[in-house]
Design an enzyme around this catalytic site. Structure first.
Site, PDB file in Angstrom:
ATOM      1  N   TYR A  56      12.318  48.549  35.637  1.00 12.49           N
ATOM      2  CA  TYR A  56      12.585  49.888  35.109  1.00 12.49           C
ATOM      3  C   TYR A  56      11.323  50.745  35.166  1.00 12.49           C
ATOM      4  O   TYR A  56      10.341  50.493  34.458  1.00 12.49           O
ATOM      5  CB  TYR A  56      13.090  49.818  33.673  1.00 12.49           C
ATOM      6  N   GLN A 163      23.889  39.032  31.348  1.00 10.94           N
ATOM      7  CA  GLN A 163      23.938  40.484  31.161  1.00 10.94           C
ATOM      8  C   GLN A 163      24.684  41.088  32.343  1.00 10.94           C
ATOM      9  O   GLN A 163      24.272  40.924  33.490  1.00 10.94           O
ATOM     10  CB  GLN A 163      22.520  41.052  31.056  1.00 10.94           C
TER      11      GLN A 163
END
Length: 277
Positions: A56, A163
């Site tokens: 990220y 996830q």
């Protein structure tokens, strides 16, 4: 707001059912103060699971998280992720320690392989296990793993979560992946539970929201959270947005609400390959 519902990981550790995602955060210096305030507001509201990743913003999200949790580290269940290109034994260790430096901490509570790659999973898991042994991570899990990917994990290993992309418009996991995760007593962690805002124009969501004096986003979150084996990690980059998300914990959808949403967003009746954003 009611007490935060928790979800048990296979290790027995309890984590909040609603956490905070950080995808696309930390990339604009002009928003840094506002984003840090949002994360800290979430901690104040009990949303103490924070999810981030080395990918990220090339590490900028981890740096933001590190600054936001400074002085409050012990309140946080910290999740980060390693890129598949760094997933060999030594690469996992190097990537983890780089994440630790950005996060300003000596441990990551849950460290995930971001998606399946070319490195043999046994080698990645060996790297994870060595990090657990060193105390650098508390446990490990996976992300974006479909049923076949889970089956390829070394026998006897116990990932703590998978996830995945799961929301009203991405219901494919209900066919086989969610049942497989339940069989493993492994909760899933739903990212983009509001489909990055694209769900909010739905007439069905608006109608259900109006009936509850809620927002469409709160209904979309409450729908994901209806399953007690699912953890949701929406991103919220402002204080108001975090408060809106947290209020979804108090929203209880009725059978009629769920039926209306099923009509608007029908679940598939056949296997759908796991989708990613």
């Amino acid at each position: 707001m009611t007490a935060i519902r928790t979800v048990a990981l296979p290790s027995g550790v309890l984590v909040p059912a609603l956490g905070q995602g950080t995808w696309y955060m930390g990339e604009d210096p002009a928003r840094r103060g506002e984003e840090m305030d949002a994360l800290r507001t979430g901690l104040d509201l009990g949303l103490t699971l924070i999810d981030t990743a080395e990918m990220y913003g090339g590490g900028s999200a981890e740096s933001l998280v590190g600054a936001a949790i400074s002085g409050r580290r012990d309140e946080v269940f910290l999740v980060s992720k390693v890129l598949p290109s760094h997933a060999d034994h030594d690469g996992v260790r190097a990537a983890c320690h780089a994440s630790l430096r950005r996060l300003g901490t000596d441990r990551i509570d849950l460290y995930l392989l971001h998606w399946p790659g070319r490195v043999p999973l046994a080698e990645t898991v060996a790297g994870f296990d060595s990090l657990v042994g060193d105390g650098a991570i508390g446990s490990w899990g996976v992300s974006n793993f479909d049923v076949d990917d889970l089956a390829a994990l070394p026998a006897g290993t116990t990932p703590q979560t998978d996830q995945i992309l799961y929301n009203l418009s991405r219901r494919g996991p209900e066919v086989d992946l969610l049942p497989e995760c339940r069989r493993r007593s492994m909760p899933v962690m739903a990212y983009s539970p509001i489909e990055q805002g694209r769900l909010l124009g739905s007439a069905a969501l608006r109608e259900v929201a109006a009936a509850h004096r809620a927002t469409p986003a709160q209904v979309a979150l409450a729908w994901v959270l209806r399953d007690d084996s699912v953890i949701a990690i929406p991103k919220a980059a402002t204080r108001d947005h975090v408060q809106e998300n947290a209020a979804a914990l108090d929203l209880r959808l009725t059978a009629d609400d769920l039926a209306a949403l099923d009509r608007a967003f029908p679940a598939p009746d056949h296997k759908v390959p796991l989708e990613m954003l």
